[in-house]
Design a protein around this motif. Structure first.
Motif, PDB file in Angstrom:
ATOM      1  N   TYR A 165     -12.865   9.491   2.577  1.00  0.00           N
ATOM      2  CA  TYR A 165     -12.342   8.831   3.784  1.00  0.00           C
ATOM      3  C   TYR A 165     -12.448   9.762   4.982  1.00  0.00           C
ATOM      4  CZ  TYR A 165      -9.131   6.981   7.244  1.00  0.00           C
ATOM      5  OH  TYR A 165      -8.587   6.532   8.419  1.00  0.00           O
ATOM      6  N   ALA A 181       0.832  -1.203   0.000  1.00  0.00           N
ATOM      7  CA  ALA A 181       0.000   0.000   0.000  1.00  0.00           C
ATOM      8  C   ALA A 181       0.866   1.253   0.000  1.00  0.00           C
ATOM      9  CB  ALA A 181      -0.929  -0.004   1.205  1.00  0.00           C
ATOM     10  N   LEU A 197      -5.409   4.245  -3.980  1.00  0.00           N
ATOM     11  CA  LEU A 197      -5.152   2.987  -3.281  1.00  0.00           C
ATOM     12  C   LEU A 197      -6.201   1.939  -3.647  1.00  0.00           C
ATOM     13  CD1 LEU A 197      -3.173   1.834  -1.156  1.00  0.00           C
ATOM     14  CD2 LEU A 197      -4.839   2.465   0.576  1.00  0.00           C
ATOM     15  N   SER A 198      -5.743   0.736  -3.999  1.00  0.00           N
ATOM     16  CA  SER A 198      -6.648  -0.319  -4.459  1.00  0.00           C
ATOM     17  C   SER A 198      -6.230  -1.657  -3.876  1.00  0.00           C
ATOM     18  CB  SER A 198      -6.620  -0.392  -5.991  1.00  0.00           C
ATOM     19  OG  SER A 198      -7.205  -1.579  -6.460  1.00  0.00           O
ATOM     20  N   LEU A 199      -7.160  -2.284  -3.143  1.00  0.00           N
ATOM     21  CA  LEU A 199      -6.879  -3.618  -2.609  1.00  0.00           C
ATOM     22  C   LEU A 199      -6.730  -4.633  -3.728  1.00  0.00           C
ATOM     23  CD1 LEU A 199      -9.190  -3.814   0.542  1.00  0.00           C
ATOM     24  CD2 LEU A 199      -6.710  -3.816   0.501  1.00  0.00           C
ATOM     25  N   LEU A 251      -7.795  -0.168   5.575  1.00  0.00           N
ATOM     26  CA  LEU A 251      -6.366  -0.164   5.261  1.00  0.00           C
ATOM     27  C   LEU A 251      -5.789   1.236   5.425  1.00  0.00           C
ATOM     28  CD1 LEU A 251      -3.771  -1.408   4.246  1.00  0.00           C
ATOM     29  CD2 LEU A 251      -4.640  -1.221   1.891  1.00  0.00           C
ATOM     30  N   ILE A 252      -6.481   2.245   4.927  1.00  0.00           N
ATOM     31  CA  ILE A 252      -6.007   3.614   5.087  1.00  0.00           C
ATOM     32  C   ILE A 252      -5.916   3.981   6.566  1.00  0.00           C
ATOM     33  CG2 ILE A 252      -6.567   6.051   4.699  1.00  0.00           C
ATOM     34  CD1 ILE A 252      -7.725   5.273   2.008  1.00  0.00           C
ATOM     35  N   TYR A 276      -9.509  -9.406   1.527  1.00  0.00           N
ATOM     36  CA  TYR A 276     -10.562  -8.898   2.406  1.00  0.00           C
ATOM     37  C   TYR A 276     -10.688  -9.713   3.690  1.00  0.00           C
ATOM     38  CZ  TYR A 276     -11.956  -5.614  -1.189  1.00  0.00           C
ATOM     39  OH  TYR A 276     -11.963  -4.575  -2.090  1.00  0.00           O
ATOM     40  N   GLY A 288     -11.739  -3.420   3.844  1.00  0.00           N
ATOM     41  CA  GLY A 288     -11.875  -2.568   2.675  1.00  0.00           C
ATOM     42  C   GLY A 288     -10.799  -1.503   2.659  1.00  0.00           C
ATOM     43  N   ARG A 289     -10.879  -0.625   1.667  1.00  0.00           N
ATOM     44  CA  ARG A 289      -9.882   0.425   1.510  1.00  0.00           C
ATOM     45  C   ARG A 289      -9.776   1.305   2.752  1.00  0.00           C
ATOM     46  NH1 ARG A 289     -10.578   6.205  -1.159  1.00  0.00           N
ATOM     47  NH2 ARG A 289     -11.907   6.202   0.678  1.00  0.00           N
ATOM     48  N   ASP A 290     -10.926   1.672   3.334  1.00  0.00           N
ATOM     49  CA  ASP A 290     -10.896   2.597   4.465  1.00  0.00           C
ATOM     50  C   ASP A 290     -10.201   2.002   5.673  1.00  0.00           C
ATOM     51  OD1 ASP A 290     -12.181   4.378   2.863  1.00  0.00           O
ATOM     52  OD2 ASP A 290     -13.986   4.562   4.097  1.00  0.00           O
TER      53      ASP A 290
END
Length: 217
Positions: free
Chosen positions: A118, A25, A37-39, A63-64, A54, A59-61
């Motif tokens: 986000y 990431a 950013l993309s899982l 991870l961020i 997953y 999800g993305r949030d």
């Protein structure tokens, strides 16, 4: 005998995979920015399916949030390590600059343009307030009774950003000016806006710092 908090092999494996995902990431952020950013892209780099990732991040949030938490925690720990030695505001400023220069992408994730869609959870705000608390404590020791000003009076009733710190309004004003001006210089430097202007950004930072703490620079 292992302690009661020892991780199982499955827990260790999960931690390793999460760490690998976060590393990919950061590399993606360095290349295309946090908004991209993309899982699924990370899964492709790791040679696994998108759904497999997953199991580690919802999800993305999420991870961020993990990346933002790590970044703030890193800075908070660095600032606090200096603060507990009695470091003055100038010393804390150099801690901030060194941390930012070590990894500009990490700096911009937390202090740059917000990631669209986000919203950081409250726990992240709590970590950022640890940094401000150390700065306020340093300013209180450095200049406990700054001159009054109209904006300082405004901060008497507008101090949510300072958390529960008991610093008086004059100290709040000094610390806030210190924080915003130094971030302004750092953000311009790290974004490359001083390139070609013919001066040393480090000397500019030091000159701004001297001005803020009342020294000739």
């Amino acid at each position: 005998m292992a302690g009661s908090d020892a991780k199982t092999p499955r827990e260790r494996y999960r931690a390793q995979v999460r760490a690998e995902i976060k590393q990919h990431a950061w590399e993606q952020i360095a290349t295309a920015g946090a908004s991209a950013l993309s899982l699924n892209a990370i899964a492709k780099r790791m040679g696994v399916s998108g759904p497999a990732l997953y199991r580690y991040f919802a999800g993305r949030d999420e991870l961020i949030t993990e990346l933002v938490r790590d970044a703030y925690r890193s800075l908070a720990d660095a600032v606090h390590a200096a603060a507990v030695t009695g470091a003055d505001p100038a010393a804390l400023a150099h801690v901030l600059r060194d941390w930012a220069l070590a990894d500009p992408h990490r700096y911009f994730l937390v202090y740059g343009t917000p990631v669209p869609g986000y919203h950081a959870p409250d726990e992240i705000t709590g970590i950022s307030q640890e940094i401000m608390a150390d700065l306020l404590t340093a300013w209180t020791a450095f200049e406990p009774d700054p001159p009054a000003s109209p904006f300082a009076a405004h901060l008497t009733d507008h101090r949510d950003w300072a958390g529960d710190h008991p610093a008086p309004p004059g100290v709040l004003r000094r610390a806030l000016a210190f924080w915003t001006r130094l971030h302004g210089v750092l953000s311009l430097e790290l974004a490359g806006h001083f390139t070609g202007m013919g001066f040393d950004p480090d000397r500019l930072f030091r000159a701004e710092l001297d001005d803020l703490v009342g020294r000739e620079g």
